[in-house]
Design a protein around this motif. Structure first.
Motif, PDB file in Angstrom:
ATOM      1  N   PHE A 100     -68.751 -12.678  46.507  1.00 48.66           N
ATOM      2  CA  PHE A 100     -67.325 -12.351  46.600  1.00 48.66           C
ATOM      3  C   PHE A 100     -66.605 -13.543  47.200  1.00 48.66           C
ATOM      4  O   PHE A 100     -67.225 -14.469  47.715  1.00 48.66           O
ATOM      5  CB  PHE A 100     -67.102 -11.089  47.454  1.00 48.66           C
ATOM      6  N   ASP A 101     -65.289 -13.527  47.137  1.00 45.57           N
ATOM      7  CA  ASP A 101     -64.461 -14.603  47.679  1.00 45.57           C
ATOM      8  C   ASP A 101     -64.175 -14.320  49.146  1.00 45.57           C
ATOM      9  O   ASP A 101     -63.322 -13.494  49.473  1.00 45.57           O
ATOM     10  CB  ASP A 101     -63.163 -14.701  46.873  1.00 45.57           C
ATOM     11  N   GLY A 102     -64.893 -14.994  50.024  1.00 46.53           N
ATOM     12  CA  GLY A 102     -64.756 -14.771  51.459  1.00 46.53           C
ATOM     13  C   GLY A 102     -63.384 -15.120  52.006  1.00 46.53           C
ATOM     14  O   GLY A 102     -62.996 -14.635  53.071  1.00 46.53           O
ATOM     15  N   LYS A 103     -62.609 -15.941  51.287  1.00 45.37           N
ATOM     16  CA  LYS A 103     -61.265 -16.295  51.756  1.00 45.37           C
ATOM     17  C   LYS A 103     -60.315 -15.101  51.706  1.00 45.37           C
ATOM     18  O   LYS A 103     -59.298 -15.100  52.375  1.00 45.37           O
ATOM     19  CB  LYS A 103     -60.699 -17.454  50.932  1.00 45.37           C
ATOM     20  N   ARG A 104     -60.670 -14.087  50.908  1.00 42.96           N
ATOM     21  CA  ARG A 104     -59.815 -12.903  50.811  1.00 42.96           C
ATOM     22  C   ARG A 104     -60.332 -11.755  51.671  1.00 42.96           C
ATOM     23  O   ARG A 104     -59.824 -10.644  51.593  1.00 42.96           O
ATOM     24  CB  ARG A 104     -59.685 -12.452  49.350  1.00 42.96           C
ATOM     25  N   MET A 105     -61.326 -12.007  52.490  1.00 49.28           N
ATOM     26  CA  MET A 105     -61.873 -10.977  53.378  1.00 49.28           C
ATOM     27  C   MET A 105     -60.912 -10.740  54.542  1.00 49.28           C
ATOM     28  O   MET A 105     -60.363 -11.671  55.108  1.00 49.28           O
ATOM     29  CB  MET A 105     -63.223 -11.421  53.947  1.00 49.28           C
ATOM     30  N   ILE A 106     -60.731  -9.474  54.863  1.00 46.94           N
ATOM     31  CA  ILE A 106     -59.993  -9.090  56.069  1.00 46.94           C
ATOM     32  C   ILE A 106     -61.031  -8.556  57.043  1.00 46.94           C
ATOM     33  O   ILE A 106     -61.896  -7.765  56.661  1.00 46.94           O
ATOM     34  CB  ILE A 106     -58.955  -8.003  55.749  1.00 46.94           C
ATOM     35  N   PHE A 107     -60.970  -9.001  58.286  1.00 43.74           N
ATOM     36  CA  PHE A 107     -61.960  -8.539  59.263  1.00 43.74           C
ATOM     37  C   PHE A 107     -61.345  -8.532  60.647  1.00 43.74           C
ATOM     38  O   PHE A 107     -60.335  -9.188  60.904  1.00 43.74           O
ATOM     39  CB  PHE A 107     -63.216  -9.420  59.236  1.00 43.74           C
ATOM     40  N   GLY A 108     -61.960  -7.783  61.526  1.00 49.21           N
ATOM     41  CA  GLY A 108     -61.508  -7.744  62.903  1.00 49.21           C
ATOM     42  C   GLY A 108     -62.447  -6.905  63.739  1.00 49.21           C
ATOM     43  O   GLY A 108     -63.243  -6.125  63.219  1.00 49.21           O
ATOM     44  N   GLY A 109     -62.349  -7.076  65.039  1.00 50.42           N
ATOM     45  CA  GLY A 109     -63.133  -6.305  65.992  1.00 50.42           C
ATOM     46  C   GLY A 109     -62.253  -5.240  66.634  1.00 50.42           C
ATOM     47  O   GLY A 109     -61.084  -5.490  66.936  1.00 50.42           O
ATOM     48  N   PHE A 110     -62.838  -4.064  66.855  1.00 53.59           N
ATOM     49  CA  PHE A 110     -62.065  -2.924  67.331  1.00 53.59           C
ATOM     50  C   PHE A 110     -62.786  -2.191  68.452  1.00 53.59           C
ATOM     51  O   PHE A 110     -63.986  -1.930  68.360  1.00 53.59           O
ATOM     52  CB  PHE A 110     -61.819  -1.937  66.178  1.00 53.59           C
ATOM     53  N   ALA A 111     -62.021  -1.849  69.477  1.00 53.87           N
ATOM     54  CA  ALA A 111     -62.536  -1.024  70.565  1.00 53.87           C
ATOM     55  C   ALA A 111     -62.149   0.417  70.264  1.00 53.87           C
ATOM     56  O   ALA A 111     -60.951   0.738  70.183  1.00 53.87           O
ATOM     57  CB  ALA A 111     -61.934  -1.476  71.897  1.00 53.87           C
ATOM     58  N   PRO A 112     -63.114   1.309  70.068  1.00 54.92           N
ATOM     59  CA  PRO A 112     -62.793   2.702  69.764  1.00 54.92           C
ATOM     60  C   PRO A 112     -61.972   3.349  70.872  1.00 54.92           C
ATOM     61  O   PRO A 112     -62.218   3.112  72.065  1.00 54.92           O
ATOM     62  CB  PRO A 112     -64.157   3.372  69.636  1.00 54.92           C
ATOM     63  N   VAL A 113     -61.001   4.163  70.485  1.00 53.56           N
ATOM     64  CA  VAL A 113     -60.201   4.914  71.460  1.00 53.56           C
ATOM     65  C   VAL A 113     -60.441   6.420  71.308  1.00 53.56           C
ATOM     66  O   VAL A 113     -60.130   7.172  72.229  1.00 53.56           O
ATOM     67  CB  VAL A 113     -58.700   4.580  71.353  1.00 53.56           C
ATOM     68  N   VAL A 114     -60.943   6.847  70.158  1.00 52.10           N
ATOM     69  CA  VAL A 114     -61.364   8.229  69.937  1.00 52.10           C
ATOM     70  C   VAL A 114     -62.659   8.178  69.148  1.00 52.10           C
ATOM     71  O   VAL A 114     -62.753   7.462  68.151  1.00 52.10           O
ATOM     72  CB  VAL A 114     -60.313   9.047  69.138  1.00 52.10           C
ATOM     73  N   SER A 115     -63.663   8.906  69.588  1.00 52.53           N
ATOM     74  CA  SER A 115     -64.925   8.973  68.878  1.00 52.53           C
ATOM     75  C   SER A 115     -65.479  10.383  69.024  1.00 52.53           C
ATOM     76  O   SER A 115     -65.821  10.805  70.116  1.00 52.53           O
ATOM     77  CB  SER A 115     -65.919   7.952  69.460  1.00 52.53           C
ATOM     78  N   LEU A 116     -65.513  11.100  67.905  1.00 47.63           N
ATOM     79  CA  LEU A 116     -66.001  12.464  67.914  1.00 47.63           C
ATOM     80  C   LEU A 116     -67.426  12.494  67.388  1.00 47.63           C
ATOM     81  O   LEU A 116     -67.804  11.658  66.566  1.00 47.63           O
ATOM     82  CB  LEU A 116     -65.101  13.349  67.047  1.00 47.63           C
ATOM     83  N   PRO A 117     -68.240  13.449  67.786  1.00 50.35           N
ATOM     84  CA  PRO A 117     -69.598  13.521  67.242  1.00 50.35           C
ATOM     85  C   PRO A 117     -69.576  13.761  65.749  1.00 50.35           C
ATOM     86  O   PRO A 117     -68.640  14.324  65.203  1.00 50.35           O
ATOM     87  CB  PRO A 117     -70.224  14.715  67.964  1.00 50.35           C
ATOM     88  N   ALA A 118     -70.669  13.334  65.091  1.00 44.72           N
ATOM     89  CA  ALA A 118     -70.794  13.530  63.649  1.00 44.72           C
ATOM     90  C   ALA A 118     -71.016  14.976  63.331  1.00 44.72           C
ATOM     91  O   ALA A 118     -71.510  15.737  64.110  1.00 44.72           O
ATOM     92  CB  ALA A 118     -71.938  12.694  63.109  1.00 44.72           C
TER      93      ALA A 118
END
Length: 118
Positions: A100-118
């Protein structure tokens, strides 16, 4: 609390199996370097929006599908250390070796603020 890296990319439909093989290989490296889970999702119901949407965000062209992926880490420190090791690993491909074309990749790091059990 965990930490999550998120990714959105456009992958040529013709490269689907190549992408899956690529993901299996490199996702195993993320797990090796501390990730607790990696999920790769091939777009199945990705509608066009009125203002913006996944396809426009990655400049997907006809014949390309949107892939939405994430990596879960125990915490940000583990993620930072793991990503540093990944980027220095000789098994990491060059940009021209990706299905794939990595120049068009969107990425980021995220700190969860809500996490419910599966």
């Amino acid at each position: 609390m965990s930490y999550v890296d998120g990714f959105v990319i456009a992958v040529p439909d013709a490269n689907r199996e190549q992408f899956i093989a690529h993901a299996r290989h490199f996702d195993a490296m993320f797990l090796e370097f501390g990730a607790t889970r990696v999920v790769e999702c091939w777009g199945d119901d990705v509608p066009d929006g009125k203002l913006t949407d996944f396809r426009r965000a990655v400049q997907a062209e006809p014949g390309e599908s949107v892939v939405f992926s994430w990596i879960e880490w125990p915490d940000k420190a583990s993620r930072d250390a793991g990503m540093e090791r990944i980027m220095q690993d000789p098994r990491m491909p060059g940009a021209g070796d990706m299905p794939f074309d990595g120049k068009r990749m969107i990425f980021g790091g995220f700190a969860p603020v809500v996490s419910l059990p599966a």
